[in-house]
Design a protein around this motif. Structure first.
Motif, mmCIF file in Angstrom:
data_model
loop_
_atom_site.group_PDB
_atom_site.id
_atom_site.type_symbol
_atom_site.label_atom_id
_atom_site.label_comp_id
_atom_site.label_asym_id
_atom_site.label_seq_id
_atom_site.Cartn_x
_atom_site.Cartn_y
_atom_site.Cartn_z
ATOM 1 N N THR A 135 1.396 -1.251 0.348
ATOM 2 C CA THR A 135 0.222 -0.187 0.414
ATOM 3 C C THR A 135 1.156 1.100 0.070
ATOM 4 O OG1 THR A 135 -1.764 1.291 0.469
ATOM 5 C CG2 THR A 135 0.052 0.069 2.611
ATOM 6 N N ASP A 136 0.396 2.136 0.084
ATOM 7 C CA ASP A 136 1.399 3.866 0.049
ATOM 8 C C ASP A 136 1.736 3.786 1.039
ATOM 9 O OD1 ASP A 136 0.512 4.315 -2.248
ATOM 10 O OD2 ASP A 136 -1.556 5.367 -2.219
ATOM 11 N N GLY A 137 2.855 3.408 0.919
ATOM 12 C CA GLY A 137 4.262 3.666 1.967
ATOM 13 C C GLY A 137 4.204 2.174 3.172
ATOM 14 N N GLY A 138 4.506 1.500 2.844
ATOM 15 C CA GLY A 138 4.354 0.090 3.488
ATOM 16 C C GLY A 138 3.760 -1.155 2.401
ATOM 17 N N VAL A 139 4.521 -2.294 2.903
ATOM 18 C CA VAL A 139 3.935 -3.542 2.913
ATOM 19 C C VAL A 139 3.787 -4.983 3.785
ATOM 20 C CG1 VAL A 139 5.807 -3.219 0.833
ATOM 21 C CG2 VAL A 139 6.645 -4.512 2.861
ATOM 22 N N VAL A 140 2.589 -5.757 3.482
ATOM 23 C CA VAL A 140 2.361 -6.743 3.816
ATOM 24 C C VAL A 140 2.707 -8.301 4.504
ATOM 25 C CG1 VAL A 140 -0.053 -6.594 3.546
ATOM 26 C CG2 VAL A 140 0.803 -7.628 6.320
ATOM 27 N N VAL A 141 4.196 -9.059 4.653
ATOM 28 C CA VAL A 141 4.258 -10.606 4.006
ATOM 29 C C VAL A 141 3.661 -11.071 5.176
ATOM 30 C CG1 VAL A 141 5.776 -11.939 3.759
ATOM 31 C CG2 VAL A 141 6.157 -9.291 3.837
ATOM 32 N N LEU A 142 2.805 -12.723 4.533
ATOM 33 C CA LEU A 142 2.141 -13.376 5.384
ATOM 34 C C LEU A 142 2.565 -14.913 4.075
ATOM 35 C CD1 LEU A 142 0.095 -13.761 7.013
ATOM 36 C CD2 LEU A 142 -1.583 -13.812 4.675
ATOM 37 N N GLY A 143 2.975 -15.656 5.391
ATOM 38 C CA GLY A 143 3.975 -17.138 4.828
ATOM 39 C C GLY A 143 3.785 -18.122 6.289
ATOM 40 N N ARG A 144 3.824 -19.641 5.363
ATOM 41 C CA ARG A 144 4.446 -20.681 6.715
ATOM 42 C C ARG A 144 5.548 -20.372 7.351
ATOM 43 N NH1 ARG A 144 0.146 -23.432 8.345
ATOM 44 N NH2 ARG A 144 -1.757 -23.547 6.487
ATOM 45 N N GLY A 145 5.248 -20.051 8.983
ATOM 46 C CA GLY A 145 6.929 -20.748 8.767
ATOM 47 C C GLY A 145 7.332 -21.319 10.047
ATOM 48 N N VAL A 146 7.259 -21.456 10.875
ATOM 49 C CA VAL A 146 8.179 -22.155 11.853
ATOM 50 C C VAL A 146 6.810 -23.054 12.406
ATOM 51 C CG1 VAL A 146 8.314 -22.410 14.248
ATOM 52 C CG2 VAL A 146 9.690 -20.105 12.748
ATOM 53 N N ALA A 147 7.101 -24.403 12.264
ATOM 54 C CA ALA A 147 5.947 -25.126 13.114
ATOM 55 C C ALA A 147 4.707 -24.898 11.679
ATOM 56 C CB ALA A 147 5.943 -25.287 13.976
ATOM 57 N N GLY A 148 4.817 -25.082 11.098
ATOM 58 C CA GLY A 148 3.364 -24.629 9.652
ATOM 59 C C GLY A 148 2.818 -22.963 10.056
ATOM 60 N N ARG A 149 2.502 -22.327 11.052
ATOM 61 C CA ARG A 149 1.950 -21.445 11.628
ATOM 62 C C ARG A 149 2.588 -20.048 10.314
ATOM 63 N NH1 ARG A 149 6.262 -19.587 16.689
ATOM 64 N NH2 ARG A 149 7.477 -17.839 14.840
ATOM 65 N N TRP A 150 1.464 -19.810 10.188
ATOM 66 C CA TRP A 150 1.017 -18.306 9.643
ATOM 67 C C TRP A 150 1.761 -17.265 10.379
ATOM 68 C CZ3 TRP A 150 0.034 -18.282 4.828
ATOM 69 C CH2 TRP A 150 -1.367 -20.131 4.617
ATOM 70 N N GLU A 151 2.597 -16.680 10.189
ATOM 71 C CA GLU A 151 3.597 -15.341 10.535
ATOM 72 C C GLU A 151 3.207 -14.380 9.717
ATOM 73 O OE1 GLU A 151 7.219 -18.254 11.948
ATOM 74 O OE2 GLU A 151 7.642 -16.664 10.820
ATOM 75 N N THR A 152 2.953 -12.907 10.004
ATOM 76 C CA THR A 152 3.397 -12.025 9.057
ATOM 77 C C THR A 152 4.377 -11.068 9.918
ATOM 78 O OG1 THR A 152 2.039 -9.919 8.234
ATOM 79 C CG2 THR A 152 1.442 -10.610 10.709
ATOM 80 N N ALA A 153 4.937 -10.150 8.491
ATOM 81 C CA ALA A 153 5.771 -9.063 9.599
ATOM 82 C C ALA A 153 5.366 -7.941 8.331
ATOM 83 C CB ALA A 153 6.901 -9.757 8.498
ATOM 84 N N VAL A 154 5.361 -6.412 8.748
ATOM 85 C CA VAL A 154 5.255 -5.691 8.522
ATOM 86 C C VAL A 154 6.392 -4.589 7.939
ATOM 87 C CG1 VAL A 154 2.925 -5.907 9.191
ATOM 88 C CG2 VAL A 154 4.652 -4.158 10.470
ATOM 89 N N GLU A 155 6.034 -3.725 7.336
ATOM 90 C CA GLU A 155 7.290 -2.526 7.032
ATOM 91 C C GLU A 155 6.819 -1.921 6.411
ATOM 92 O OE1 GLU A 155 10.785 -2.379 3.713
ATOM 93 O OE2 GLU A 155 11.197 -4.012 4.686
ATOM 94 N N VAL A 156 7.247 -0.405 7.100
ATOM 95 C CA VAL A 156 6.307 1.181 7.021
ATOM 96 C C VAL A 156 8.024 2.021 6.385
ATOM 97 C CG1 VAL A 156 5.236 3.006 8.276
ATOM 98 C CG2 VAL A 156 4.672 1.178 8.398
ATOM 99 N N ASP A 157 7.304 2.744 5.837
ATOM 100 C CA ASP A 157 8.470 3.616 4.926
ATOM 101 C C ASP A 157 8.626 5.044 5.714
ATOM 102 O OD1 ASP A 157 8.774 2.625 2.758
ATOM 103 O OD2 ASP A 157 7.047 3.186 1.452
ATOM 104 N N GLU A 158 10.056 5.020 6.594
ATOM 105 C CA GLU A 158 10.311 6.428 7.288
ATOM 106 C C GLU A 158 8.989 7.663 7.083
ATOM 107 O OE1 GLU A 158 12.014 6.947 10.828
ATOM 108 O OE2 GLU A 158 12.390 5.292 9.473
ATOM 109 N N ASP A 159 9.222 8.105 5.845
ATOM 110 C CA ASP A 159 9.049 9.300 5.917
ATOM 111 C C ASP A 159 7.216 8.941 6.587
ATOM 112 O OD1 ASP A 159 8.103 7.693 3.635
ATOM 113 O OD2 ASP A 159 8.005 9.408 2.020
ATOM 114 N N VAL A 160 6.809 8.149 6.712
ATOM 115 C CA VAL A 160 5.086 8.291 6.538
ATOM 116 C C VAL A 160 4.772 7.611 7.535
ATOM 117 C CG1 VAL A 160 4.225 7.728 4.495
ATOM 118 C CG2 VAL A 160 5.037 6.194 5.539
ATOM 119 N N ARG A 161 5.909 7.598 9.080
ATOM 120 C CA ARG A 161 5.807 6.533 10.554
ATOM 121 C C ARG A 161 4.764 7.569 11.128
ATOM 122 N NH1 ARG A 161 8.716 1.961 11.329
ATOM 123 N NH2 ARG A 161 10.779 1.806 10.045
ATOM 124 N N HIS A 162 4.180 6.944 12.723
ATOM 125 C CA HIS A 162 3.115 7.628 13.377
ATOM 126 C C HIS A 162 2.024 8.167 12.445
ATOM 127 C CE1 HIS A 162 7.164 8.250 15.453
ATOM 128 N NE2 HIS A 162 7.566 8.344 14.685
#
Length: 215
Positions: A135-162
């Motif tokens: 999306t504008d200013g960031g991403v969200v990741v979804l996948g199968r991680g440890v023991a097959g659990r669903w895991e997510t991570a997000v990343e936000v651009d520095e200039d759109v934080r807060h």
């Protein structure tokens, strides 16, 4: 849980609020995959997941001059674990979990299908079935991680934080995970912004995790 415990069973129980007994013990279970080994510390109970000899784990823990409740996360044990297995790690994370949410995510997302995209390539080193949305200013990741659990991570651009985007992306992952599933996320303990964003999005802390990956 009947029979020998598995990491998947322990994690599923913890997501439901049923934790290992706070008895100061260390449970050793097999690795759920060749890729993932490590330690999860719950309240007064730790779980070591490894294909190494459990006798080595217990003798190494017993040799440490430290509080027994902290032994499995003691830097000397973690260093010995890494040296013995030839694995690598980044940091010890806060491990959090949330339930899925119905309906569409609360913000407009577009899926990134390019397998050579930097975020996709990075996520596939640690997870299977990886999908990435932007999306504008960031991403969200979804996948199968440890023991097959669903895991997510997000990343936000520095200039759109807060502006609440991290919280919105973390919430979006709860809508993107299959219905009835849990979604897990790890935050470095020192990354206060990430910790706040995920907890504001409804993720509950369940423990600490040191994840060791094959080189």
């Amino acid at each position: 849980m009947s029979g020998s415990p598995t990491l998947a069973g322990i994690l599923d129980a913890a997501a439901r609020g049923r934790f290992p007994a706070p008895d100061g013990a260390v449970t050793v279970v097999p690795q759920p995959s060749r890729r993932d080994a490590g330690v999860i510390a719950f309240t007064a109970h730790s779980v070591v997941f490894t294909d190494e000899d459990p006798r080595w784990v217990r003798s190494t823990l017993a040799s440490l001059d430290c509080d027994a409740l902290a032994s499995a996360m003691n830097p000397r044990f973690l260093a010995a674990f890494l040296a013995r297995t030839g694995r690598s790690t980044d940091t010890t994370d806060l491990l959090t979990v949330a339930s899925s949410l119905p309906g569409d995510p609360p913000l407009e997302l577009r899926e990134i299908a390019d397998p050579d995209h930097l975020r996709v390539h990075s996520a596939r080193r640690r997870r299977d079935e990886v999908r990435v949305w932007a999306t504008d200013g960031g991403v969200v990741v979804l996948g199968r991680g440890v023991a097959g659990r669903w895991e997510t991570a997000v990343e936000v651009d520095e200039d759109v934080r807060h502006r609440g985007l991290g919280r919105a992306l973390a919430t979006a992952a709860r809508h993107l995970v299959p219905p009835g599933q849990w979604v897990w996320s790890q935050q470095a303990a020192g990354n206060a912004r990430s910790v706040r964003a995920f907890q504001a999005a409804g993720y509950r802390p369940v423990g600490a995790e040191a994840l060791f990956t094959a080189r």
